[in-house]
Design a protein around this motif. Structure first.
Motif, PDB file in Angstrom:
ATOM      1  N   UNK A 147      -6.665  -4.158  -2.922  1.00 35.87           N
ATOM      2  CA  UNK A 147      -5.774  -4.921  -3.766  1.00 35.87           C
ATOM      3  C   UNK A 147      -4.324  -4.911  -3.348  1.00 35.87           C
ATOM      4  N   UNK A 148      -3.477  -5.444  -4.227  1.00 29.92           N
ATOM      5  CA  UNK A 148      -2.069  -5.670  -3.899  1.00 29.92           C
ATOM      6  C   UNK A 148      -1.165  -4.501  -4.270  1.00 29.92           C
ATOM      7  N   UNK A 149      -1.676  -3.579  -5.065  1.00 30.79           N
ATOM      8  CA  UNK A 149      -0.812  -2.533  -5.616  1.00 30.79           C
ATOM      9  C   UNK A 149      -0.922  -1.233  -4.842  1.00 30.79           C
ATOM     10  N   UNK A 200       2.136   5.001   1.438  1.00 35.49           N
ATOM     11  CA  UNK A 200       1.511   5.975   0.531  1.00 35.49           C
ATOM     12  C   UNK A 200      -0.013   6.089   0.595  1.00 35.49           C
ATOM     13  N   UNK A 201      -0.788   4.985   0.690  1.00 32.51           N
ATOM     14  CA  UNK A 201      -2.243   5.185   0.773  1.00 32.51           C
ATOM     15  C   UNK A 201      -2.659   5.976   2.016  1.00 32.51           C
ATOM     16  N   UNK A 202      -1.971   5.761   3.129  1.00 28.66           N
ATOM     17  CA  UNK A 202      -2.284   6.491   4.361  1.00 28.66           C
ATOM     18  C   UNK A 202      -1.856   7.950   4.257  1.00 28.66           C
ATOM     19  N   UNK A 260     -10.396   0.725   4.218  1.00 24.26           N
ATOM     20  CA  UNK A 260      -9.105   0.121   4.509  1.00 24.26           C
ATOM     21  C   UNK A 260      -8.073   0.643   3.518  1.00 24.26           C
ATOM     22  N   UNK A 261      -7.003   1.188   4.064  1.00 25.86           N
ATOM     23  CA  UNK A 261      -5.892   1.670   3.232  1.00 25.86           C
ATOM     24  C   UNK A 261      -4.762   0.653   3.201  1.00 25.86           C
ATOM     25  N   UNK A 262      -5.032  -0.539   3.718  1.00 24.01           N
ATOM     26  CA  UNK A 262      -4.020  -1.592   3.726  1.00 24.01           C
ATOM     27  C   UNK A 262      -3.788  -2.127   2.318  1.00 24.01           C
ATOM     28  N   UNK A 263      -2.543  -2.397   2.002  1.00 24.13           N
ATOM     29  CA  UNK A 263      -2.194  -3.134   0.797  1.00 24.13           C
ATOM     30  C   UNK A 263      -2.223  -4.614   1.163  1.00 24.13           C
ATOM     31  N   UNK A 264      -3.029  -5.421   0.448  1.00 20.86           N
ATOM     32  CA  UNK A 264      -3.174  -6.837   0.797  1.00 20.86           C
ATOM     33  C   UNK A 264      -2.604  -7.712  -0.311  1.00 20.86           C
ATOM     34  N   UNK A 265      -1.740  -8.635   0.083  1.00 21.01           N
ATOM     35  CA  UNK A 265      -1.047  -9.465  -0.902  1.00 21.01           C
ATOM     36  C   UNK A 265      -1.049 -10.948  -0.549  1.00 21.01           C
ATOM     37  N   UNK A 266      -1.737 -11.305   0.510  1.00 20.48           N
ATOM     38  CA  UNK A 266      -1.740 -12.699   0.940  1.00 20.48           C
ATOM     39  C   UNK A 266      -3.172 -13.216   0.972  1.00 20.48           C
ATOM     40  N   UNK A 283      -4.334   1.137  -4.820  1.00 20.08           N
ATOM     41  CA  UNK A 283      -4.934   1.304  -3.504  1.00 20.08           C
ATOM     42  C   UNK A 283      -4.989   2.769  -3.118  1.00 20.08           C
ATOM     43  N   UNK A 284      -3.919   3.494  -3.372  1.00 21.20           N
ATOM     44  CA  UNK A 284      -3.868   4.912  -3.028  1.00 21.20           C
ATOM     45  C   UNK A 284      -4.964   5.692  -3.746  1.00 21.20           C
TER      46      UNK A 284
END
Length: 757
Positions: A196-198, A261-263, A179-185, A202-203
């Motif tokens: 993680x949130x950053x 950016x991660x994608x 998963x390249x998603x940034x998760x903050x919730x 994450x990248x």
């Protein structure tokens, strides 16, 4: 020679020549000396429309791919019918079998598929990876969020290298991960599947995971590794309310600067073979029908040449769930035009394409586009030339001793020490001590693992006490408070010298909320469920040391635990050896070195609440709530202490065409060997648009002996200062910047420099 004879001779000559050309073409795609693109171009014209569409569909093995009593391949009539003209791939064949049995089954399955379609086209067998390969008998590693806490990209690379090897040895070829998603919730049940949130963290982790699982890309063709499918593009981790399938509202600037950016790195640097689209919409446009996203950004801007796969049934959902298509056929066309190459699972979407082409022949050009991408992937993986697994390699390659040791190593680097009042930890092994291992997250083998680590002087008593839920898979229910169980645990603690409480959450309190209305996994609150806070409070009242081992798959607001516990180890979701690793930290075999990959809030009411929000978001707190996070991003204690004397910049000025370095000399002023994560944050003091309070732009994990020093140097590049300006273009802005280097996002030294145009 009469005209009739000449005509017949001409026709026969044409037929002979045409037939010869067809045979030659059919052989070309099997010629390993040709380039992959040449082989794809040779094969595509041979396929019928129905065969092409079959190369755009994946079905799940649970519809009828299994092993019989003797371990031989057994297919349902439904599967047999599907495989007559080939298939793009099959999800999770052999997932419940041992690695050897799975490899045998998948070899038989592949042989069947190749021999039962006209052109011998192999299929992609697809898995996922959240704790290692999601299949029986594989090495179980910690979850992505857990490994993110290591702040060690090379360690993540090594983990996913093992994942790639073990998956390929089972006969798998692609992985719907990472998963390249940034998760903050933390309300979102799938939080621990990501890193993680950053954005920067994450990248780095996603890049190294993909390079690892793909064997640095070279492992694909060699047959030693599998292809990655980075997901979910884009913004899936930002669902409103933390509720799966909800809308996604992200400003275009945030999307470009923080979510993409991660994608982008997954494509440009890690060379991921696949991308999966997001379940949700994106600012009102359904992602599975978003051509600007799936073609414009992915392909036109970033140059992605792999395939895009739908998430489960999501093309069809453009019609019956998203309600942006007028009919199932319109949904299929919308997905095709947007750039979705493979339809995952659905029978009511791309299955309609052959009939749709009869009415709209222009669609076949788009079908050809997608089929080329799928075939190209199969050629990259070497499946046309070497489609089977070497059975002799399976047993020694899966769960190798080195892989198991790596899982333990990763655990030790990922455990976070959140609190250590009066140096409660580490506990000593050298004197007789009785320890109570208690709480709802205690496992059956926890006591045995602790005994192995602690030795003969330490005795243990263990008791789970109570469960948090009824552990029903779909929508688990919280169990009522059990006063007798609580009293029993308190009584056990009374008779021990130290109590270690295993608290937090599990796979039932944080999980994916599938599409079915009867399946839930997200939460409206993030307080620990059940009587956990009460248990901490009552045992602490005994006046004896209380250590909390926090296990969880979402961030929890652990206010009572933080107040009452003498020491807290945050372990997220570790490997199969997690409790052994935790014991090694508790007894001081290793100093903890994990750092928080997310901000820990005091209350769900603070959300959204990540460290890199705009500076103006931190102006005001809330009535009746202490300001700031409970624990900040990047935080984590050690058994050692580290001294950061000052920052040295190579220059006080940087230009768009130059770089500067920032150095800090870190000294271990403690008494034990330990690792430290040195973190660098940057801040734009004045911007033409409101800017983040700070952004992580570099980190390095170092190991120091007592008294040892090491200089860590970060290179600050103009790219790090780039952001999306008022005109929605990437820009640098001249002005003042701050560099912060330290041990967390709240504890650092700082210096200043200028960007001059």
């Amino acid at each position: 020679m009469n005209k009739a004879y000449i005509l017949i001779l001409t026709v026969l000559t044409f037929i002979f020549q045409t037939s010869g050309q067809t045979k030659a073409s059919s052989k070309d795609y099997k010629n390993a000396n040709l380039s992959i693109d040449e082989r794809v171009e040779a094969l595509l014209p041979l396929l019928s429309l129905e065969e092409k569409v079959a190369q755009m569909r994946i079905f799940h093995a649970n519809i009828g791919v299994e092993a019989d009593e003797k371990g031989n391949l057994k297919l349902s009539e439904k599967v047999i019918e599907k495989l007559k003209i080939g298939i793009a791939g099959i999800k999770n064949p052999g997932e419940h079998l041992s690695p050897v049995d799975a490899a045998k089954l998948n070899n038989e399955l592949q042989k069947y598929i190749i021999s039962h379609n006209r052109w011998g086209i192999p299929a992609l067998f697809v898995t996922e990876s959240y704790n290692g390969v999601d299949a029986a008998g594989s090495t179980k590693f910690g979850r992505p969020m857990t490994s993110a806490a290591s702040f060690n990209p090379s360690l993540v690379n090594r983990i996913w290298d093992v994942v790639g090897k073990e998956a390929r040895l089972r006969g798998m070829h692609m992985c719907h991960s990472p998963e390249a998603d940034v998760v903050r919730d933390p309300r979102f049940g799938r939080m621990s599947e990501a890193f993680g949130e950053d954005t920067f963290l994450t990248t780095e982790m996603v890049k190294n995971a993909i390079i690892g699982v793909q064997g640095n890309y070279e492992g694909l063709g060699k047959g030693t590794h599998i292809g990655a499918v980075a997901k979910h593009f884009a913004g899936y981790g930002q669902v409103l309310g933390g509720s799966n399938f909800a809308a996604i509202e992200i400003s275009e600037r945030t999307l470009i600067d923080e979510i993409y950016p991660p994608f982008e790195t997954a494509i440009k640097e890690a060379r991921t073979l696949g991308i999966m689209a997001s379940h949700g919409d994106l600012n009102g446009i359904a992602s599975h029908g978003n051509a600007a996203l799936l073609t414009g950004v992915l392909r036109d801007e970033w140059g992605f040449d792999g395939y895009v796969v739908s998430d489960s049934n999501d093309i069809a959902r453009l019609y019956y769930f998203m309600k942006v298509a007028e009919s199932p056929e319109a949904a299929a066309q919308m997905g095709l035009e947007a750039g979705i190459d493979i339809d995952l699972y659905a029978e009511d979407s791309y299955a309609y394409l052959p009939e749709m082409v009869k009415k709209n022949p222009a669609l076949e050009k788009l079908i050809d586009r997608s089929v080329k991408r799928v075939l190209r992937t199969k050629f990259i993986l070497g499946l046309f030339d070497n489609p089977y697994i070497n059975m002799e390699e399976v047993q020694k390659g899966v769960r190798a001793e080195s892989s198991l040791e790596l899982a333990k190593e990763a655990d030790l680097e990922s455990i976070i020490l959140l609190k250590n009042e009066k140096n409660t930890l580490p506990l000593t092994k050298n004197k007789s001590i009785k320890i109570a291992l208690l709480g709802p997250l205690l496992k059956e083998n926890t006591k045995a693992m602790f005994e192995t680590v602690a030795g003969k002087n330490v005795s243990f008593i263990s008791e789970k006490g109570f469960q948090l839920t009824d552990e029903k898979g779909g929508a688990p229910k919280l169990l009522e408070r059990d006063p007798k169980a609580i009293a029993n645990l308190v009584n056990i603690a009374q008779n021990a010298d130290v109590t270690i409480l295993f608290l937090g959450g599990d796979e039932f309190t944080s999980k994916e909320a599938y599409f079915s209305n009867s399946t839930l996994g997200d939460r409206a609150t993030i307080d620990p469920v059940g009587a956990q806070d009460e248990l901490v409070e009552k045992i602490k009242a005994l006046g004896k040391p209380v250590i909390v081992v926090l296990k969880h798959r979402r961030t929890l607001s652990i206010n009572m635990i933080a107040e009452k516990a003498d020491a807290i180890l945050d372990t997220w979701d570790l490997s199969e050896f997690g409790d052994e690793s935790t014991a090694k930290i508790i007894f001081g075999d290793v100093s903890p070195s994990g750092k928080l990959p997310v901000t820990v809030p005091r209350s769900i009411g603070q959300m959204p609440f990540h460290y890199s929000m705009k500076e103006i978001n931190f102006k005001k707190g809330y009535l009746f709530l202490e300001d700031g996070p409970l624990y900040p991003f990047g935080f984590g204690l050690s058994y050692a202490t580290f001294e950061y004397p000052d920052i040295k910049l190579s220059s006080s000025e940087i230009t768009p065409n130059s770089e500067i370095t920032a150095s800090v000399t870190v000294k271990n002023t403690g008494t034990v060997k330990a690792k430290e994560v040195v973190q660098m944050y940057l801040k734009d003091e004045i911007g033409s648009v409101t800017r983040p309070d700070k952004e992580l732009k570099g980190f390095e994990k170092i190991e120091l002996n007592p008294g040892e020093s090491k200089t860590v140097t970060f290179t600050i590049t103009p790219k790090m200062l780039e952001f999306t300006g008022i005109k929605m273009e990437k820009i640098f802005e001249a002005g003042d910047y701050r560099v912060m280097i330290g041990t967390s996002s709240k504890n650092y030294l700082e210096s200043n420099f200028k960007l001059k145009n």
